[in-house]
Write an enzyme that holds these catalytic residues in place. Structure first.
Site, PDB file in Angstrom:
ATOM      1  N   CYS A  18       0.967  -1.125  -0.229  1.00 32.86           N
ATOM      2  CA  CYS A  18       0.093   0.151  -0.157  1.00 32.86           C
ATOM      3  C   CYS A  18       0.985   1.199   0.077  1.00 32.86           C
ATOM      4  CB  CYS A  18      -0.994   0.012   1.068  1.00 32.86           C
ATOM      5  SG  CYS A  18      -2.276   1.367   1.316  1.00 32.86           S
ATOM      6  N   CYS A  19       0.965   1.984  -1.122  1.00 32.61           N
ATOM      7  CA  CYS A  19       1.929   3.245  -1.398  1.00 32.61           C
ATOM      8  C   CYS A  19       1.113   4.569  -0.864  1.00 32.61           C
ATOM      9  CB  CYS A  19       2.194   3.188  -2.731  1.00 32.61           C
ATOM     10  SG  CYS A  19       3.569   4.378  -2.850  1.00 32.61           S
ATOM     11  N   GLY A  20       1.848   5.006   0.065  1.00 31.96           N
ATOM     12  CA  GLY A  20       1.191   6.269   0.578  1.00 31.96           C
ATOM     13  C   GLY A  20       1.626   7.350  -0.702  1.00 31.96           C
ATOM     14  N   ALA A  23      -0.770   6.894  -2.940  1.00 26.68           N
ATOM     15  CA  ALA A  23      -2.256   7.010  -2.627  1.00 26.68           C
ATOM     16  C   ALA A  23      -3.095   5.844  -3.076  1.00 26.68           C
ATOM     17  CB  ALA A  23      -2.969   8.388  -2.521  1.00 26.68           C
TER      18      ALA A  23
END
Length: 131
Positions: A18-20, A23
């Protein structure tokens, strides 16, 4: 190899992470785009560092540069160099994972995805970085 992400509240096929930064979850549908993005961010950050270096050279050639301005530009240059190095390492890491048909999730959590790793991941021999 699907995984339900608690942060995004959706399931992602071939979940990588899950890549911040973008997003969203990185998985089967957008992994190639993400790797391309990382391969483009690294040279862009290096170009920013190079530009900041040119500004610093001009600034130091001035007769009396302002100390706060010099400090600000030096700090910005250091951040640009760190960003370029981090982006290059991250891009290389994801290219290596793609070459071995493995995901970040499978590499960091081998016990949770052992069945998926036995079926299709060639990183079976890899050891976890987090034991």
């Amino acid at each position: 190899r699907a995984h339900h992400c608690r942060r995004c509240r959706r399931c992602t096929a071939r979940f990588d992470h899950c890549c911040g930064m973008v997003a969203t979850c990185i998985g089967e549908r957008n992994h190639a785009t993400y790797v391309l993005f990382m391969l483009l961010v690294a040279p862009l950050a290096a170009a920013c560092a190079h530009s900041m270096w040119a500004v610093l050279v001009v600034l130091f050639d001035m007769a009396a540069p302002s100390p706060p301005l010099v400090a600000l530009y030096c700090f910005t240059f250091a951040l640009d160099v760190l960003h370029a190095a981090f982006a290059a390492l991250l891009a290389a890491f994801h290219v290596a994972l793609a070459a071995t048909n493995c995901t970040t999730y499978e590499l960091l959590r081998p016990r949770a995805s052992a069945a998926a790793a036995r079926r299709s991941c060639t990183c079976r021999g890899a050891t976890s970085w987090i034991s």
